[in-house]
Design a protein around this motif. Structure first.
Motif, mmCIF file in Angstrom:
data_model
loop_
_atom_site.group_PDB
_atom_site.id
_atom_site.type_symbol
_atom_site.label_atom_id
_atom_site.label_comp_id
_atom_site.label_asym_id
_atom_site.label_seq_id
_atom_site.Cartn_x
_atom_site.Cartn_y
_atom_site.Cartn_z
ATOM 1 N N CYS A 138 2.022 0.902 -0.200
ATOM 2 C CA CYS A 138 1.238 2.343 -0.463
ATOM 3 C C CYS A 138 1.811 3.202 0.476
ATOM 4 C CB CYS A 138 -0.218 1.694 0.015
ATOM 5 S SG CYS A 138 -1.348 3.116 -0.064
ATOM 6 N N LEU A 144 -5.059 3.957 -1.740
ATOM 7 C CA LEU A 144 -5.910 4.174 -0.621
ATOM 8 C C LEU A 144 -7.121 3.394 -0.433
ATOM 9 C CD1 LEU A 144 -4.664 7.794 0.958
ATOM 10 C CD2 LEU A 144 -4.198 5.116 1.989
ATOM 11 N N VAL A 177 -7.589 0.151 1.341
ATOM 12 C CA VAL A 177 -7.495 0.122 2.699
ATOM 13 C C VAL A 177 -8.867 0.091 3.130
ATOM 14 C CG1 VAL A 177 -6.837 1.154 4.831
ATOM 15 C CG2 VAL A 177 -5.785 1.659 2.681
ATOM 16 N N TYR A 232 -9.028 5.103 11.573
ATOM 17 C CA TYR A 232 -8.991 5.409 10.335
ATOM 18 C C TYR A 232 -8.480 6.732 10.137
ATOM 19 C CZ TYR A 232 -13.294 7.575 12.372
ATOM 20 O OH TYR A 232 -14.212 8.195 13.172
ATOM 21 N N PRO A 281 -6.751 -0.919 10.347
ATOM 22 C CA PRO A 281 -6.345 -1.211 8.891
ATOM 23 C C PRO A 281 -5.282 -0.276 8.610
ATOM 24 C CG PRO A 281 -8.518 -0.046 9.143
ATOM 25 C CD PRO A 281 -7.916 0.012 10.481
ATOM 26 N N GLU A 282 -3.966 -0.790 8.059
ATOM 27 C CA GLU A 282 -2.821 -0.092 7.984
ATOM 28 C C GLU A 282 -2.616 -0.164 6.255
ATOM 29 O OE1 GLU A 282 1.026 -1.124 9.641
ATOM 30 O OE2 GLU A 282 1.734 -1.231 7.772
ATOM 31 N N SER A 283 -2.252 0.944 6.060
ATOM 32 C CA SER A 283 -2.148 1.175 4.514
ATOM 33 C C SER A 283 -0.790 0.960 3.946
ATOM 34 C CB SER A 283 -2.311 2.599 4.106
ATOM 35 O OG SER A 283 -1.408 3.690 4.608
ATOM 36 N N PHE A 327 -0.952 -2.844 3.655
ATOM 37 C CA PHE A 327 -2.378 -3.548 3.633
ATOM 38 C C PHE A 327 -2.314 -4.648 4.830
ATOM 39 C CE2 PHE A 327 -1.822 -1.899 -0.536
ATOM 40 C CZ PHE A 327 -2.751 -0.580 -0.352
ATOM 41 N N ASN A 358 -4.146 -5.557 8.129
ATOM 42 C CA ASN A 358 -5.309 -5.033 9.197
ATOM 43 C C ASN A 358 -5.388 -5.832 10.387
ATOM 44 O OD1 ASN A 358 -5.818 -3.370 7.009
ATOM 45 N ND2 ASN A 358 -7.279 -4.716 5.864
#
Lengths: 368, 236
Positions: free
Chosen positions: A216, A255, A258, A287, A351-353, A356, A358
């Protein structure tokens, strides 16, 4: 053995830059103001941020230097003697050099002798992975103390010249992060006994979903999907750059995942540890954008698991989204500006995009 | 393990709130499973073409037609103590039992041949899913099928719009060819509100929660299997 966060520190380079001055620093791509800027800034809600580059695109401080300033603030706050430090665990999305590991550069800059070293690689969650390594090292009795440093110097990726080198093709996904990310560093000192006021780390838990979802957020991936072609597969780096493969890019269509995965992990850890929203006194959630805050709240409400909104603390809007450093900067500022009592619990979420990952952490305020 | 909710949604009872929380987790897991299914990976990664779409519709049709049957069977299995639930489920069955016609029109618009569509065998996943749903629907007062509705309505409400958008981008025919998916994307919101009401009515005990959640999980596995089978050649 219990592990405590006994000191925190952060460093944000230069003065706060408001929305009207972003392009003065990062530059106008092809001499034209961005058409996307206002839309993205409105959605992320960020008002000011910091950059370690100036308007002429000189780098005023390196990433390792930002990390070092945060680390020094953290260690000096409790008068910690450098030669007693057992472990340095460092995180960044992109160090000053591709190699060696970022930790080596930070260690040298800090002048730390004989430490055990760890560098974690990733995006926003890399700091939490670095923290988990440090936490486990102290918990296992391998080290009495560990310094965790997370630092980002993203602005170097956002210079107008970078976009110009990648051609004239409008590229929403590449421009998106230009209005999201900025520079800064945070540091935490971990020890095996509390000091006057400390945060006990109760647990750290991550869930990664890279097997189920495409990437992502990337650097190194060309503009168009080309069967996994990497920036290193071009004959020259100039060709990679011309193909947009050196730009940092977010696949914004993905996104939404996420948010869902972030909430999924939240429900999992709450269930696993038998926690209810009323048992959480403070939530610090990384976030990236105000837009996602609302989406997270909607889903937590649907699950009947919303922690009352007044318990959510963030400094995103004033300090910017500093990637992996965000949570540490947030925790430091929370401890210095907010009120909390002995026994209060703090739930941290990152939470990391990227692909993914987290990570969640539960802390309890303790006194010596 | 479920966490203890504090704030209910849509005036849900405590039991249905706990059930909903577990159903959300089942759903999140289901989405990850779907993301690993080859045909959906191609759709997500921009490698999807018109053959994929025809094939997808070909494989979905059986389940869509059979969908009308299990919901009708489900309605008839509710006894007099659940008359209100029975009426609600009958309405739902009526809403859905002809939506395969939209699917057939979409299939023709992307150059599919109706004879092929009509003679297509249900794939292994569809067979398993249908058999499971008919089995549960034949038991007295099958409240656990709320879990099945949660998953299948969820596909419409949460996935159909983004699938349709990606399909339209990948399969450029000039005429609308994603009516079936778009219909579900537009209408399943309303179905979800009704589903919350059904949950309150039927989810009375811990045992109900467990059964509803288990049925949702089975449906998720078998639905994913149905989509995996799109890429397998069933002939031995």
């Amino acid at each position: 053995m219990s592990v405590y966060i006994n000191s925190t520190g952060h460093y944000l380079p230069g003065p706060p830059i408001d929305n009207d001055n972003i392009e003065r620093i990062l530059g106008l791509v092809h001499n034209k103001p961005s058409r996307l800027k206002n839309r993205i800034l409105k959605s992320n809600g960020i008002k000011t941020r910091h950059y370690a580059i100036d308007a002429d695109h000189n780098t005023l401080e390196s990433n390792a230097q930002l990390a070092t300033k945060a680390a020094n603030e953290c260690l000096d706050a409790v008068g910690f003697r450098r030669n007693r430090l057992g472990l340095l665990s460092a995180a960044t999305s992109q160090g000053d050099f591709v190699l060696p590991g970022f930790g080596s550069m930070v260690q040298a800059e800090l002048g730390l002798p004989d430490v055990e070293l760890h560098t974690s690689h990733g995006i926003c969650s890399s700091s939490m992975m670095a923290l988990k390594h440090a936490y486990l090292s102290v918990k296992a009795g391998e080290q009495d103390s560990a310094l965790v440093v997370a630092s980002e110097l993203a602005s170097r990726l956002f210079k107008a010249s970078r976009y110009e080198a990648a051609g004239d093709v409008p590229d929403f996904n590449a421009e998106f992060l230009r209005w999201m990310l900025s520079d800064g560093a945070g540091a935490l000192l971990l020890e095996n006994a509390p000091r006057k006021t400390s945060l006990r780390i109760d647990w750290i838990q991550g869930f990664s979903h890279a097997d189920a979802f495409p990437v992502c957020m990337t650097v190194g991936h060309p503009r168009e999907s080309q069967n996994g072609k990497s920036w290193q597969d071009y004959p020259t780096y100039a060709e990679a750059e011309a193909d947009g493969a050196l730009l940092i890019r977010q696949d914004v269509r993905l996104l939404e995942h996420v948010v869902k995965l972030g909430v999924d992990g939240f429900l999992r850890v709450m269930g696993k540890h038998q926690l209810s929203p009323s048992s959480i006194d403070h939530v610090l959630c990384h976030y990236s954008s105000d837009h996602f805050r609302g989406r997270i709240f909607d889903m937590l409400n649907a699950a009947g698991m919303m922690v009352p909104e007044e318990r959510w603390y963030t400094n995103l809007y004033e300090r910017g989204n500093t990637g992996c450093a965000s949570l540490f900067i947030m925790l430091d500022e929370f401890l210095h500006t907010q009120t909390y009592d002995e026994g209060d619990t703090i739930l941290c979420m990152v939470p990391e995009s990227g692909r993914f990952n987290n990570v969640y952490m539960h802390l309890t305020v303790v006194t010596e | 393990m479920t966490a203890q909710p504090t704030q209910p949604t849509h005036d849900l009872t405590a039991n249905s709130q706990r059930c909903l929380q577990q159903l959300m987790r089942v759903w999140f897991d289901f989405e990850r499973r779907l993301s690993r299914v080859p045909i959906l990976q191609r759709l997500e990664r921009g490698q999807f073409n018109v053959d994929d779409y025809r094939n997808l519709l070909l494989h979905l049709r059986q389940q869509v037609i059979e969908g009308g049957r299990w919901i009708s069977r489900c309605a008839s299995s509710f006894d007099r103590d659940y008359l209100d639930v029975r009426s609600e489920v009958i309405k739902h069955a009526r809403d859905e039992h002809q939506d395969y016609q939209m699917l057939e029109q979409d299939y023709q618009r992307v150059g599919g041949d109706l004879d092929t569509l009509h003679t297509q065998e249900a794939n292994l996943g569809t067979d398993a899913l249908h058999a499971f749903l008919m089995h549960r629907a034949s038991l007295p007062n099958p409240v656990d099928l709320i879990g099945a509705m949660w998953m299948i309505e969820g596909l419409g409400q949460k996935m159909a719009a983004s699938w349709a958008e990606r399909i339209d981008a990948a399969v450029n025919t000039g005429t609308p060819c994603t009516q079936f998916m778009r219909y579900h994307a537009d209408n399943d919101d309303d179905h979800m509100a009704k589903l919350y009401a059904l949950l309150n009515r039927t989810c009375q005990s811990e045992q109900d929660i467990q059964r509803i959640v288990k049925t949702a999980r089975v449906v998720g596995r078998l639905y994913a299997m149905q989509l995996e089978e799109v890429d397998y050649d069933d002939s031995l």
